[in-house]
Design an enzyme around this catalytic site. Structure first.
Site, PDB file in Angstrom:
ATOM      1  N   SER A   1       0.839  -1.188   0.000  1.00 55.09           N
ATOM      2  CA  SER A   1       0.000   0.000   0.000  1.00 55.09           C
ATOM      3  C   SER A   1       0.885   1.253   0.000  1.00 55.09           C
ATOM      4  O   SER A   1       1.628   1.475  -0.956  1.00 55.09           O
ATOM      5  CB  SER A   1      -0.965  -0.027   1.192  1.00 55.09           C
ATOM      6  OG  SER A   1      -1.968   0.943   1.061  1.00 55.09           O
TER       7      SER A   1
ATOM      8  N   ASP B   1      -8.808  -5.887  -4.999  1.00 58.24           N
ATOM      9  CA  ASP B   1      -8.414  -4.787  -4.126  1.00 58.24           C
ATOM     10  C   ASP B   1      -9.483  -3.704  -4.157  1.00 58.24           C
ATOM     11  O   ASP B   1      -9.778  -3.134  -5.202  1.00 58.24           O
ATOM     12  CB  ASP B   1      -7.072  -4.219  -4.594  1.00 58.24           C
ATOM     13  CG  ASP B   1      -6.431  -3.285  -3.574  1.00 58.24           C
ATOM     14  OD1 ASP B   1      -7.174  -2.517  -2.918  1.00 58.24           O
ATOM     15  OD2 ASP B   1      -5.196  -3.292  -3.454  1.00 58.24           O
TER      16      ASP B   1
ATOM     17  N   HIS C   1      -7.084  -5.920  -0.469  1.00 65.05           N
ATOM     18  CA  HIS C   1      -5.975  -4.983  -0.343  1.00 65.05           C
ATOM     19  C   HIS C   1      -4.879  -5.567   0.554  1.00 65.05           C
ATOM     20  O   HIS C   1      -5.080  -5.728   1.761  1.00 65.05           O
ATOM     21  CB  HIS C   1      -6.472  -3.654   0.215  1.00 65.05           C
ATOM     22  CG  HIS C   1      -5.419  -2.597   0.249  1.00 65.05           C
ATOM     23  ND1 HIS C   1      -4.741  -2.189  -0.874  1.00 65.05           N
ATOM     24  CD2 HIS C   1      -4.913  -1.857   1.272  1.00 65.05           C
ATOM     25  CE1 HIS C   1      -3.865  -1.252  -0.547  1.00 65.05           C
ATOM     26  NE2 HIS C   1      -3.952  -1.048   0.749  1.00 65.05           N
TER      27      HIS C   1
END
Length: 511
Positions: free
Chosen positions: A185, A405, A441
């Site tokens: 991320s 995601d 994610h």
């Protein structure tokens, strides 16, 4: 390198001189020996089975420094293993998440994981470690703190590597044999920034679900709210409907890759084949209410807009949306995904702590998307596709991105890979992207979980030249059964041979 007792005795501030770091000045060093430490948390979701810190002795070092004239204070924290385990002669820096550059609860988990495997590890707060940027984004109304934004974007990443290697040299009497970056991320974006701007610092970079093209990506998180207000009269579709639309899309597209496993592996083929309009009026049972409901036109209109991604008033492309199969209900106004995008538009684009979004029009939003990229791409965008120096130095970049995601569109990472391939020969020699069907994610979701194997794969690539032609994943089917599978590097597809047991990784091939 000194023995365990000797290393413990070296765990004091006097052992660690500040390195030659132009533009930086030391404020303080605190070094504390930690004995018989066992990780009290449930453990990192990225940890391979059975890997956990137990009864470890290490030196916990915190270095605080400033860039004179910039009114900042940056803190880095390093764990230097002494015993249980001993140092493995390697260095691993771990990244942050969301608006946090690191040195938080999540980075602690990753540093505990690194410590368990014998790495000397480090993280940085970037000078502004907060869940949201409201405390540091503005020096005054109308003025972004550009120094701090540069710290967040890139400068402290360079500092962190230099400081970390200096700490290792001072403590062990020798530098690391190999240096690695590990993040997802925001941590993924940080890894890409290092590859683009500081290619000499790390031998291998593991950067998952990277938040690259940051101005466009963060702005796109507010698209669902703008769309609801502009085209649906402010009425948000029911979450049950959106969950059902997602499930119907997965069910329809599941077999497009040649076998059924409850996942969408080819999102582009799915978008071409699946007609969501045909679902309008379809009845379904809402699990949360145990009531029968029907799929509305509004839910389908919203779903198509989310999959398409932000568009301006004439329908022109602004940025990507999440792939079909990602949970639509997590893209609604109240889902929290705009909790990252809204601060970007408020503090950086509008430069106001009191900006009111309530009457934001599509015209204003499209201008915000343009202005954010125009002003800040060169600082924090991290979309530079020129990795030729990274390649020339023999470094490796390994990325996976979940195709479900819900926060960072996987298609943005695909876009970047294609841009790199457009200007760099033999891109697969140093950079590989793995798209993981069903993965959310960083971790989670209904698909394969590569998180526990990706770093070991990178290390073998860097140190042994073992090219990652596939990435092993642990896959859990709809019945809760767990088995192994492999995924292939983009743009290849993972195909079943049509004969072998689908629980056996050898029954799949790349093409």
């Amino acid at each position: 390198m000194a023995g365990s007792a000797g290393l413990v005795s070296l765990c004091s501030a006097a052992t660690f001189p500040f390195p030659d770091l132009p533009g930086a000045r030391l404020e303080s060093v605190v070094a504390t020996p930690i004995y018989n430490f066992t990780d009290p948390s449930p453990g990192s979701p990225f940890a391979p089975p059975g890997v956990r810190v137990e009864n470890a002795t290490f030196c916990n070092v915190t270095v605080s420094y400033t860039h004179p004239g910039q009114n900042d204070l940056i803190n880095v924290r390093a764990f230097l293993p002494v015993a249980s385990p001993v140092w493995n002669h390697r260095f691993q820096a771990v990244g942050g998440g969301g608006w946090s550059p690191g040195l938080d609860a999540n980075s602690d988990l990753e540093m505990f994981l690194a410590l368990a495997e014998g790495y000397a590890s480090i993280t940085t707060d970037g000078g502004g470690n907060t869940p949201l940027p409201d405390s540091w984004a503005l020096v005054s109304e109308g003025n972004v703190d550009l120094y701090q934004l540069q710290n967040f974007a890139s400068v402290t990443l360079r500092d962190e590597a230099v400081i970390g290697k200096s700490l290792i040299q001072s403590f062990y009497g020798e530098g690391p044999s190999y240096s690695y970056w590990y993040g997802c991320s925001q941590g993924g974006r940080q890894g890409y920034m290092l590859a683009q701007r500081y290619p000499d610092l790390y031998d291998g970079i593991s950067a998952a679900a990277p938040a690259i093209y940051l101005p466009a990506m963060l702005g796109s998180m507010y698209w669902s709210t703008v769309f609801i207000n502009t085209y649906l009269d402010g009425i948000e579709p029911d979450r049950c409907e959106l969950d059902e639309v997602t499930a119907r899309a997965i069910d329809f597209c599941d077999a497009l890759d040649g076998f059924e496993d409850g996942l969408i592996a080819d999102d582009e083929a799915c978008l071409k084949a699946f007609d969501p309009q045909s679902l309008v009026g379809s009845p379904f049972l809402c699990a949360s209410t145990n009531q029968t409901a029907t799929i509305s036109q509004e839910a389908i209109t919203f779903a198509k807009a989310v999959w398409e991604g932000p568009r301006d008033t004439d329908g022109s492309f602004l940025w990507y949306g999440p792939s079909i199969g990602a949970p639509l209900a997590d893209s609604t106004r109240d889902s929290g995904t705009s909790g990252l995008g809204a601060p970007w538009l408020q503090y950086f684009v509008e430069k106001s702590s009191t900006y009111d979004f309530s009457n934001l029009t599509l015209e204003e939003y499209q201008w915000q998307m343009h202005r954010g990229a125009a002003e800040f791409d060169s600082i924090v965008g991290t979309g530079d596709p020129d990795l030729r120096e990274f390649q020339r130095q023999g470094k490796k970049l390994l990325t996976y991105h979940g195709m479900a995601d819900e926060l960072i569109p996987e298609k943005g990472t695909r876009h970047y890979y294609n841009a790199v391939k457009g200007i760099t020969r033999d891109v697969d020699d140093f950079y590989r992207l793995f798209e993981i069907p069903g993965t959310s994610h960083c971790v989670g979701g209904t698909g394969g979980q590569p998180a526990t194997s990706v770093f070991d794969t990178l290390r073998k690539w860097v140190e042994n030249g073992t090219v990652p032609d596939t990435l092993p994943i642990t896959f859990t089917d709809s019945n809760g059964g767990s088995f192994e599978r492999v995924v292939c590097p983009y743009p290849q597809k993972t195909l079943w041979d049509g004969v072998g047991d689908r629980d056996d990784p050898s029954s799949f091939y790349c093409a």
